[in-house]
Motif scaffolding. Structure first.
Motif, PDB file in Angstrom:
ATOM      1  N   PRO A 723       1.070  -1.438  -0.557  1.00  0.00           N
ATOM      2  CA  PRO A 723       0.204   0.316  -0.191  1.00  0.00           C
ATOM      3  C   PRO A 723       0.730   1.565   0.026  1.00  0.00           C
ATOM      4  O   PRO A 723       1.655   1.872   0.623  1.00  0.00           O
ATOM      5  CB  PRO A 723      -0.514  -0.209   1.315  1.00  0.00           C
ATOM      6  CG  PRO A 723      -1.589  -1.525   1.481  1.00  0.00           C
ATOM      7  CD  PRO A 723       0.638  -2.752   1.035  1.00  0.00           C
ATOM      8  N   LEU A 724       0.140   2.768  -0.886  1.00  0.00           N
ATOM      9  CA  LEU A 724       1.376   3.413  -1.137  1.00  0.00           C
ATOM     10  C   LEU A 724       0.501   4.246   0.317  1.00  0.00           C
ATOM     11  O   LEU A 724      -0.397   4.020   1.255  1.00  0.00           O
ATOM     12  CB  LEU A 724       0.519   4.532  -2.028  1.00  0.00           C
ATOM     13  CG  LEU A 724       0.771   4.027  -3.389  1.00  0.00           C
ATOM     14  CD1 LEU A 724      -0.293   4.182  -4.718  1.00  0.00           C
ATOM     15  CD2 LEU A 724       1.977   2.953  -3.793  1.00  0.00           C
ATOM     16  N   VAL A 725       1.758   5.333   0.763  1.00  0.00           N
ATOM     17  CA  VAL A 725       1.986   6.540   1.918  1.00  0.00           C
ATOM     18  C   VAL A 725       1.135   7.463   1.480  1.00  0.00           C
ATOM     19  O   VAL A 725       1.832   7.755   0.592  1.00  0.00           O
ATOM     20  CB  VAL A 725       2.959   6.100   2.682  1.00  0.00           C
ATOM     21  CG1 VAL A 725       2.457   7.355   3.484  1.00  0.00           C
ATOM     22  CG2 VAL A 725       4.521   5.038   2.926  1.00  0.00           C
ATOM     23  N   GLU A 726       0.085   7.673   2.154  1.00  0.00           N
ATOM     24  CA  GLU A 726      -0.750   9.247   1.090  1.00  0.00           C
ATOM     25  C   GLU A 726       0.626  10.319   2.328  1.00  0.00           C
ATOM     26  O   GLU A 726       1.158  10.461   3.028  1.00  0.00           O
ATOM     27  CB  GLU A 726      -1.768   9.374   2.324  1.00  0.00           C
ATOM     28  CG  GLU A 726      -2.881   8.394   1.281  1.00  0.00           C
ATOM     29  CD  GLU A 726      -4.482   9.005   1.477  1.00  0.00           C
ATOM     30  OE1 GLU A 726      -5.211   7.983   1.406  1.00  0.00           O
ATOM     31  OE2 GLU A 726      -4.751   9.452   2.289  1.00  0.00           O
ATOM     32  N   GLY A 727       1.189  10.836   0.463  1.00  0.00           N
ATOM     33  CA  GLY A 727       1.503  12.343   1.217  1.00  0.00           C
ATOM     34  C   GLY A 727       2.337  12.602   0.949  1.00  0.00           C
ATOM     35  O   GLY A 727       3.600  13.088   1.044  1.00  0.00           O
ATOM     36  N   SER A 728       3.047  11.119   0.970  1.00  0.00           N
ATOM     37  CA  SER A 728       4.821  11.183   0.673  1.00  0.00           C
ATOM     38  C   SER A 728       5.136  11.349  -0.750  1.00  0.00           C
ATOM     39  O   SER A 728       6.548  11.598  -1.035  1.00  0.00           O
ATOM     40  CB  SER A 728       5.256   9.690   0.773  1.00  0.00           C
ATOM     41  OG  SER A 728       4.501   8.369  -0.024  1.00  0.00           O
ATOM     42  N   PHE A 729       4.329  11.796  -1.596  1.00  0.00           N
ATOM     43  CA  PHE A 729       4.549  12.261  -3.433  1.00  0.00           C
ATOM     44  C   PHE A 729       4.942  13.549  -2.976  1.00  0.00           C
ATOM     45  O   PHE A 729       3.556  14.128  -3.222  1.00  0.00           O
ATOM     46  CB  PHE A 729       3.674  11.616  -3.847  1.00  0.00           C
ATOM     47  CG  PHE A 729       3.867  11.870  -5.996  1.00  0.00           C
ATOM     48  CD1 PHE A 729       3.383  13.010  -6.703  1.00  0.00           C
ATOM     49  CD2 PHE A 729       5.663  10.857  -6.437  1.00  0.00           C
ATOM     50  CE1 PHE A 729       3.457  13.561  -7.758  1.00  0.00           C
ATOM     51  CE2 PHE A 729       5.179  11.610  -7.667  1.00  0.00           C
ATOM     52  CZ  PHE A 729       4.837  12.639  -8.541  1.00  0.00           C
ATOM     53  N   THR A 730       6.015  14.116  -3.500  1.00  0.00           N
ATOM     54  CA  THR A 730       5.745  15.943  -4.346  1.00  0.00           C
ATOM     55  C   THR A 730       5.484  15.808  -5.692  1.00  0.00           C
ATOM     56  O   THR A 730       6.093  15.772  -5.882  1.00  0.00           O
ATOM     57  CB  THR A 730       6.966  16.577  -3.745  1.00  0.00           C
ATOM     58  OG1 THR A 730       7.811  15.751  -1.927  1.00  0.00           O
ATOM     59  CG2 THR A 730       7.126  18.149  -3.890  1.00  0.00           C
ATOM     60  N   PRO A 731       4.793  15.963  -6.383  1.00  0.00           N
ATOM     61  CA  PRO A 731       4.226  16.634  -6.778  1.00  0.00           C
ATOM     62  C   PRO A 731       4.824  17.961  -8.256  1.00  0.00           C
ATOM     63  O   PRO A 731       5.504  18.710  -7.488  1.00  0.00           O
ATOM     64  CB  PRO A 731       2.786  16.965  -7.318  1.00  0.00           C
ATOM     65  CG  PRO A 731       2.482  17.450  -5.976  1.00  0.00           C
ATOM     66  CD  PRO A 731       3.688  16.750  -4.914  1.00  0.00           C
ATOM     67  N   ARG A 732       5.630  17.783  -9.483  1.00  0.00           N
ATOM     68  CA  ARG A 732       6.438  19.008  -9.971  1.00  0.00           C
ATOM     69  C   ARG A 732       5.657  18.865 -11.309  1.00  0.00           C
ATOM     70  O   ARG A 732       5.452  17.731 -12.137  1.00  0.00           O
ATOM     71  CB  ARG A 732       7.842  18.364 -10.142  1.00  0.00           C
ATOM     72  CG  ARG A 732       8.184  18.410  -8.728  1.00  0.00           C
ATOM     73  CD  ARG A 732       9.716  18.377  -8.530  1.00  0.00           C
ATOM     74  NE  ARG A 732      10.127  17.225  -9.823  1.00  0.00           N
ATOM     75  CZ  ARG A 732      10.906  16.701  -8.242  1.00  0.00           C
ATOM     76  NH1 ARG A 732      12.162  17.277  -7.973  1.00  0.00           N
ATOM     77  NH2 ARG A 732      11.031  15.266  -9.220  1.00  0.00           N
ATOM     78  N   ARG A 733       5.612  19.836 -12.567  1.00  0.00           N
ATOM     79  CA  ARG A 733       4.786  20.037 -13.449  1.00  0.00           C
ATOM     80  C   ARG A 733       5.858  18.860 -14.502  1.00  0.00           C
ATOM     81  O   ARG A 733       7.131  19.066 -14.488  1.00  0.00           O
ATOM     82  CB  ARG A 733       5.283  21.382 -13.839  1.00  0.00           C
ATOM     83  CG  ARG A 733       4.186  20.855 -14.911  1.00  0.00           C
ATOM     84  CD  ARG A 733       4.057  22.601 -15.289  1.00  0.00           C
ATOM     85  NE  ARG A 733       4.918  23.405 -15.731  1.00  0.00           N
ATOM     86  CZ  ARG A 733       5.375  24.202 -15.859  1.00  0.00           C
ATOM     87  NH1 ARG A 733       4.169  25.419 -16.536  1.00  0.00           N
ATOM     88  NH2 ARG A 733       6.852  24.771 -16.913  1.00  0.00           N
ATOM     89  N   GLY A 734       5.270  18.051 -15.300  1.00  0.00           N
ATOM     90  CA  GLY A 734       5.706  17.594 -16.185  1.00  0.00           C
ATOM     91  C   GLY A 734       6.214  15.775 -15.762  1.00  0.00           C
ATOM     92  O   GLY A 734       6.332  15.042 -16.059  1.00  0.00           O
ATOM     93  N   ASP A 735       6.280  16.081 -14.875  1.00  0.00           N
ATOM     94  CA  ASP A 735       6.616  14.266 -14.152  1.00  0.00           C
ATOM     95  C   ASP A 735       5.135  13.438 -14.332  1.00  0.00           C
ATOM     96  O   ASP A 735       4.232  13.832 -14.624  1.00  0.00           O
ATOM     97  CB  ASP A 735       6.645  14.565 -12.375  1.00  0.00           C
ATOM     98  CG  ASP A 735       7.627  15.199 -11.974  1.00  0.00           C
ATOM     99  OD1 ASP A 735       8.430  14.980 -10.952  1.00  0.00           O
ATOM    100  OD2 ASP A 735       8.849  15.311 -12.811  1.00  0.00           O
TER     101      ASP A 735
END
Length: 888
Positions: A723-735
């Motif tokens: 299961p994925l950890v919520e909030g652990s990903f930092t979004p960046r444009r183009g990714d």
């Protein structure tokens, strides 16, 4: 070991002292130490042990800030010497200890021995022997041999007049501590970045320490240059919230530096904060923190780091590659590229701009490469509004743009360079740029030739500037620090864009197509013989645009003596079809002379003001070269030229090889030259997934549908297992990422815009729809399911031969009809012609084979877009007739 320390808290003072072990973390004074256990999954437990039966002097204490009723207290005589004696003997070493007494307030008293058992050195005895501590004689028990031995040792120290027992009272042993520096910037500058001996007295977090500078006893706070560790954020109520890995980073620094003898290079003092580098015999803590994933590089303080910024970048890069600690979810900007696409050697064919070049790969493909992290010269402020009525030519009208282009042209054209791709900048839509024309996807790379970084050379000459990024933006040059250093040198030396001198002005006259001006130049160019020129543009194999540097003018130049195949062009009667091998002739000329320095001989000019003559490059006559490669034929006008025999010889050689366009008129009839291609109807099954408000639609190829289903099943299975950890990903444009849709399932997506963590614009690459989500519903896309494994399955199309209604209500009716008829259904698709945004297609219902676009025309929802291509006339005519009847 940690459990051993923790267990002692529960010990009963009345029972026999139990031998415990630990590592000395800190020496509080000559009679108190803090002992810690071994770390297991995090910072270990610790406890303070006070030495039984002895007392050492109290160290200086600073007044509590903001409280007027307190003041600084100095050292007691010999207190600092006692602390130092004990610090040098036990700090960081393993000791064993017993707890003999515990007060109601929780203070623990006991005996401490160096080593693993009581056979080691008794610390209290050593202090008393050196005269650095006194023995507590009150309440001496006769049956206590340890206490009796301490008394004997003290008597011996008194007799020898050691330490506390020397004559004079020890006033000379009291330090003059300095808690503040009046002018810290001057203080740092006065040291000239020389190493200063120091003791680390306190560790606030992984990268901020309190240090005692020797020998003058300045107590200063030092922040490590070039990095930032996770820290402890102070909340409104005064409590602290630790960032991930902040406690571990603090322990990492504490266990290596706290109360160690070090050297500090004080490097800068911006805003009252002293930046420095701490050097320990076992290594540089800054580099170690980065390598272990406890810190990240920061640009603002990296500039003052004196030990080589490239070492810090390399350490950070190693942590990222191994996904250590704070980089556990890191995805490299080039993670989706194969090694051959990340690094390659290519030949430079063209300089597009001051930050972009076109290169030719070994495969023969041409690729545009943008130089990473630099910005070419551009107009600023009021300059943008000047000369609006004048035809704006960026190359000549933007200050230093011409110099930047010329630097790259002279350095690179025709040369092989090494290209290392740093990142891929995603395409920018017009909506994101506020109406500014959209930018396509850009490949940004570091380009080197002969070991020289071209971007760095450009910046150092003041012909480009360095882009500043957000701290968490990884899409930057792999040599970003060198670029910043080069820019700093250019600013200091007043080079190029940073010069205070008047900007260079290029008054270049464009006389292309200007017949009267061309007539004035013609006699001069004829008399000049061979003139120097630079090929600015290649229209076709024999038609070029030249820049004449001595004359500072642009001319259109036609090659004399040959007849080159014509390319396609728009004529009043319709599109003129390109003659065979016209494209090959254009490519040949481009590769040979584009942006090269050449010599030209002007013989005459035509009625349109175009000059006619001969062009030479490195001893090669371009007209002869085209004929020799069977890409052109000798024209009868060559008979008057001195090159006539050479041209005939080249043509004869080409004729014998029977290549390409030799004897073109005898081999091909006029009908063949003007033959029109037929419309190709090759329908394939697709599944329509999304309809846009502009009457575009997205569709998946049915034949690859099973691959997509298999990939989605595997991806969701992996998510279910881990299961994925919520909030652990930092979004960046183009990714690329995965996004949780409204149905609760995860789908592949690309981030188009980040307004805030709660508003992230995503585009579902396999279905074509868009959505605004919170970053908590996003996660990193595993390389196993990347676009390298399976390309995006949603392709954008629009209807051929149809005009989208300008009226909003009419357009909405048309869109509603299409949504009702084809969304989430299987259809048959045929590409009719290309468009600026996407292919234009005809679409048929899978069962009835009825044309969807034709149905819209029949219902009067759209009008027909008339096309000029002859092979499309029947399709247009059928729809146009229906449209007319519908209007009538």
């Amino acid at each position: 070991m940690a459990s051993a320390v923790a267990a002692q808290v529960q010990s009963n003072p009345a029972s026999a002292p139990q031998l415990q072990r630990g590592i000395v973390k800190m020496v509080l004074s000559g009679c108190a130490v803090i002992v810690r256990g071994q770390p297991r999954g995090g910072p270990p437990p610790e406890r303070q042990i006070n030495l039984s039966n002895i007392r050492a002097g109290a160290l200086a204490r600073r007044a509590v800030q903001g409280q007027t009723d307190t003041k600084d207290t100095p050292d007691e005589p010999w207190a600092f010497q006692a602390r130092e004696f004990l610090r040098k003997k036990v700090i960081g070493k393993e000791v064993c200890f017993t707890v003999e007494n515990k007060t109601p307030q929780g203070r623990e008293y006991g005996m401490v021995y160096l080593g693993k058992d009581t056979s080691g050195e008794n610390i209290a005895e050593s202090l008393v022997t050196e005269g650095l501590a006194t023995v507590r004689r009150e309440g001496i028990r006769g049956n206590n041999p340890e206490q009796a031995r301490l008394c004997d040792l003290e008597d011996q120290a008194k007799a020898a007049k050691k330490g506390l027992w020397t004559e004079g009272g020890g006033a000379h042993t009291v330090r003059e501590l300095k808690y503040t520096i009046e002018n810290p910037r001057n203080f740092v500058d006065s040291l000239h970045q020389k190493p200063v001996n120091a003791i680390i007295e306190h560790v606030r977090d992984g990268c901020i320490v309190r240090a005692l500078l020797l020998p003058d006893y300045y107590l200063v706070t030092v922040m490590l240059s070039g990095i930032k560790c996770p820290t402890f954020k102070r909340d409104a109520d005064g409590s602290e919230t630790p960032e991930p890995f902040s406690a571990e980073a603090k322990f990492f620094t504490e266990s290596r530096l706290l109360q160690r003898d070090v050297q500090i290079i004080l490097e800068s003092c911006p805003n009252q904060v002293i930046l420095g580098t701490i050097l320990h015999p076992n290594g540089n803590i800054t580099e170690l923190l980065l390598k272990e994933g406890f810190a990240r590089c920061v640009d603002w303080s990296m500039a003052v780091y004196t030990q080589g910024a490239e070492k810090l970048r390399a350490a950070e890069r190693s942590a990222k590659e191994h996904k250590v600690r704070i980089w556990k979810d890191y995805v490299a900007p080039t993670a989706n590229l194969d090694q051959k696409d990340r690094q390659f050697v290519a030949k430079v064919m063209q300089v597009v701009n001051a930050d972009a070049i076109v290169v030719k790969l070994n495969s023969g493909e041409h690729k545009t490469i943008h130089l990473s992290s630099i910005r070419p010269p551009r107009l600023e402020g009021e300059e943008k509004n000047k000369d609006k009525d004048k035809r704006f030519r960026p190359l000549y009208d933007i200050p230093y743009m011409f110099e930047a282009r010329e630097f790259l042209r002279k350095k690179l054209i025709g040369k092989k360079v090494n290209v290392t791709v740093d990142y891929i900048r995603a395409a920018t839509s017009a909506m994101e740029t506020g109406g500014v024309p959209a930018f396509p996807e850009r490949t940004c790379a570091t380009v080197t030739i002969g070991g020289i970084n071209i971007a760095e050379a450009l910046v150092s000459k003041g012909l480009a500037t360095v882009i500043r990024y957000r701290q968490d933006d990884d899409q930057r040059s792999s040599h970003y620090d060198e670029l910043l250093a080069a820019e700093a040198r250019a600013i200091k030396n007043g080079k190029g864009l940073h010069s205070k001198k008047e900007v260079p002005i290029h008054r270049v006259a464009d006389i292309s197509g200007e017949t009267q001006k061309a007539k004035q130049f013609l006699p001069f160019l004829q008399r000049a013989g061979r003139s120097e020129a630079v090929v600015e543009y290649v229209f076709s194999g024999s038609r070029l645009k030249l820049y004449m540097p001595k004359e500072t003018c642009l001319i259109t130049f036609l090659l004399a003596g040959i007849e080159c195949p014509r390319g396609s062009r728009n004529m009043p009667s319709g599109m003129q079809v390109a003659e065979p091998y016209s494209e090959e002739a254009t490519i040949f000329t481009k590769e040979l002379v584009l942006q090269r320095e050449v010599e030209v001989e002007v013989e005459s000019m035509d009625k349109a003001g175009n000059f006619i003559g001969w062009l030479h490059i490195e001893g090669v006559n371009l007209s002869v070269a085209l004929v020799d490669n069977a890409l052109s034929k000798v024209h009868f006008t060559a008979e008057r030229s001195s090159y006539y025999k050479t041209l005939l010889s080249a043509e004869e050689t080409a004729r014998q090889r029977k290549e390409k366009v030799t004897n073109l008129k005898s081999q091909l009839s006029v009908a063949q030259l003007t033959e029109e291609k037929e419309r190709v109807a090759k329908y394939r099954p697709v599944y329509v997934t999304e309809i846009t408000d502009g009457l575009h639609f997205f569709a998946q190829d049915v034949e690859t549908g099973t691959k997509l289903e298999s990939l989605m099943e595997s991806m969701r299975g992996e998510i279910a297992a881990q299961p994925l950890v919520e909030g652990s990903f930092t979004p960046r444009r183009g990714d690329f990422c995965i996004a949780k849709f409204g149905d609760g399932e995860w789908y592949r997506a690309r981030i188009e815009k980040v307004e805030s963590p709660a508003k992230v614009h995503v585009y579902y690459i396999d279905y074509g729809n868009r959505e605004i989500l919170s970053s908590t519903r996003l996660a990193a896309l595993s390389p196993a399911f990347s676009t390298r494994t399976l390309p995006p399955q949603a392709t954008e199309y629009t209807f051929a031969f149809i005009q989208v209604p300008q009226d909003e209500d009419a357009r909405t009716d048309a869109v509603d009809s299409v949504v009702r008829d084809i969304q989430n259904t299987q259809c048959l698709l045929n590409v009719e012609y290309s468009g600026i945004v996407c292919p234009h297609v005809t679409l048929q219902f899978a069962d009835s084979k009825d044309d969807v676009g034709l149905g819209l025309v029949k219902e009067g929802l759209v009008m027909v877009d008339v096309r000029k291509e002859k092979h499309l006339q029947k399709m247009v005519s059928d729809k146009h007739t229906l449209s007319i009847w519908r209007v009538l």
